[in-house]
Scaffold this motif. Structure first.
Motif, PDB file in Angstrom:
ATOM      1  N   UNK A   3      -7.795  29.732  58.609  1.00 21.40           N
ATOM      2  CA  UNK A   3      -6.772  29.118  58.344  1.00 21.40           C
ATOM      3  C   UNK A   3      -5.659  30.149  58.935  1.00 21.40           C
ATOM      4  N   UNK A   4      -4.587  29.354  59.154  1.00 24.38           N
ATOM      5  CA  UNK A   4      -3.208  30.287  59.774  1.00 24.38           C
ATOM      6  C   UNK A   4      -2.209  29.616  59.022  1.00 24.38           C
ATOM      7  N   UNK A   5      -1.281  30.766  58.528  1.00 20.85           N
ATOM      8  CA  UNK A   5      -0.216  30.408  57.641  1.00 20.85           C
ATOM      9  C   UNK A   5       0.842  31.103  58.573  1.00 20.85           C
ATOM     10  N   UNK A   6       2.003  30.332  58.866  1.00 18.98           N
ATOM     11  CA  UNK A   6       3.252  30.595  59.358  1.00 18.98           C
ATOM     12  C   UNK A   6       4.273  31.326  58.399  1.00 18.98           C
ATOM     13  N   UNK A   7       4.927  32.631  58.370  1.00 15.58           N
ATOM     14  CA  UNK A   7       5.833  32.929  57.611  1.00 15.58           C
ATOM     15  C   UNK A   7       7.066  33.494  58.331  1.00 15.58           C
ATOM     16  N   UNK A   8       8.044  33.742  57.622  1.00 14.61           N
ATOM     17  CA  UNK A   8       9.309  34.131  58.274  1.00 14.61           C
ATOM     18  C   UNK A   8       9.281  35.597  58.347  1.00 14.61           C
ATOM     19  N   UNK A   9       9.174  35.892  59.970  1.00 12.41           N
ATOM     20  CA  UNK A   9       8.964  37.273  59.962  1.00 12.41           C
ATOM     21  C   UNK A   9       7.594  37.935  60.239  1.00 12.41           C
ATOM     22  N   UNK A  10       7.544  39.146  60.886  1.00 11.29           N
ATOM     23  CA  UNK A  10       6.360  39.801  61.082  1.00 11.29           C
ATOM     24  C   UNK A  10       6.233  40.674  59.921  1.00 11.29           C
ATOM     25  N   UNK A  11       4.930  40.988  59.269  1.00 12.81           N
ATOM     26  CA  UNK A  11       4.531  41.908  58.648  1.00 12.81           C
ATOM     27  C   UNK A  11       4.642  43.433  59.221  1.00 12.81           C
ATOM     28  N   UNK A  12       5.581  44.103  58.348  1.00 14.12           N
ATOM     29  CA  UNK A  12       5.769  45.422  58.513  1.00 14.12           C
ATOM     30  C   UNK A  12       4.844  46.708  58.117  1.00 14.12           C
TER      31      UNK A  12
END
Length: 302
Positions: free
Chosen positions: A39-48
């Motif tokens: 699966x792929x989940x789009x979120x707001x922003x890159x993981x830091x």
């Protein structure tokens, strides 16, 4: 093989292996049932930083460069449980504790404690006025968090209130801790031991200046890497096997620790079980024993 380029290594939780990617999202791959689709989940922003797993469930949490902290469930049908819009970006790795609790500080100086329920419960949120870029370190019911200004704060996990009268200054990085003592690198790069209950520095060792730190949040071992890449560890005298740390533990006042040897002195000894390549002091090798905090620890005769 991942669909997008990974940002960090994979983290295993529940039924999936999760990989943060450069496409503002995460990808999950089944760990056992290969008939299931990734699966792929789009979120707001890159993981830091890499996500953090709860020690008591398959929930994970991570912060993004858009000022959100996401919590995701990876058992059964994977899904984002909730996201928290934080006051300032959370650029340090999140710390986790039992009961699906997560703790972190933000660049604006706000420190949070939350519980990963279905709707997300903020246990507390306290301002400390200094930016935080590093992960908290948990011992017992306290969390320790160094600020960008070098001040080390001790915070109650239940209320978010400070436990010391004043923060301990000149602390660069937390290396490890065993209930009543916290081991740190100072801004001067010297190694130091701090009383966890009071914040008082009880020992500074200018001869020990680790080039690299392997922060150990799992067991009662301290790891060091010197300038030529040799990895060494420090352990309690007489403690042959490592012990897993928990967020709720009893004190160990009066116990002793062993110092890692210099490169030229190090004897050939068997590595720790499960830790190939780590060199530890052999029990009974008394001429290499030395207490770190002389006011708390006493040297035994050989």
């Amino acid at each position: 093989r991942t669909t997008s380029m990974p940002l960090y290594g994979a983290i295993h939780a529940g039924d999936f292996s999760l990989v943060p990617t450069i496409r503002n999202g995460v990808e999950g791959y089944p760990l056992s049932d290969t008939t299931r689709d990734p699966f792929m989940e789009i979120v707001a922003g890159l993981a830091l930083v890499p996500p953090t797993k709860s020690p008591t469930s398959s929930k994970i949490a991570w912060g993004t460069d858009r000022g959100f902290v996401y919590v995701m469930e990876l058992s059964g049908e994977p899904s984002v449980i909730f996201r928290l819009n934080t006051d300032g970006i959370v650029s340090g790795r999140i710390a986790s504790a039992d009961g699906d609790r997560f703790f972190f500080g933000s660049e604006s100086g706000q420190v949070y404690g939350l519980r990963a329920t279905r709707t997300g419960k903020v246990l507390w949120s306290q301002p400390y006025g200094e930016p935080f870029y590093k992960a908290p370190y948990l011992i017992g019911d306290a969390l320790f968090l160094p600020s960008a200004y070098g001040n080390l704060y001790a915070i109650d996990q239940k209320t978010g209130l400070g436990l010391w009268n004043l923060p301990t200054p000149n602390v660069d990085e937390i290396l490890g801790g065993f209930e009543d003592l916290l081991y740190v690198r100072l801004l001067s790069q010297n190694f130091a031991a701090i009383e966890a209950n009071t914040g008082k520095v009880v020992e500074i060792d200018p001869s020990l200046r680790p080039v690299k730190l392997l922060v150990n949040r799992t067991t009662d071992r301290l790891y060091f890497i010197n300038s030529i890449g040799t990895v060494q560890c420090m352990r309690r005298i007489g403690q042959k096997r490592s012990t897993r740390r928990t967020t709720r533990t009893q004190g160990c006042r009066g116990r002793r620790f062993q110092r890692p040897l210099g490169v030229a002195q190090r004897p050939r000894v068997q590595a720790l079980a499960g830790q190939p390549g780590f060199h530890c002091l052999p029990p009974g090798n008394a001429r290499y024993r030395r207490p770190y905090a002389r006011r708390v620890l006493r040297q035994q005769p050989g």
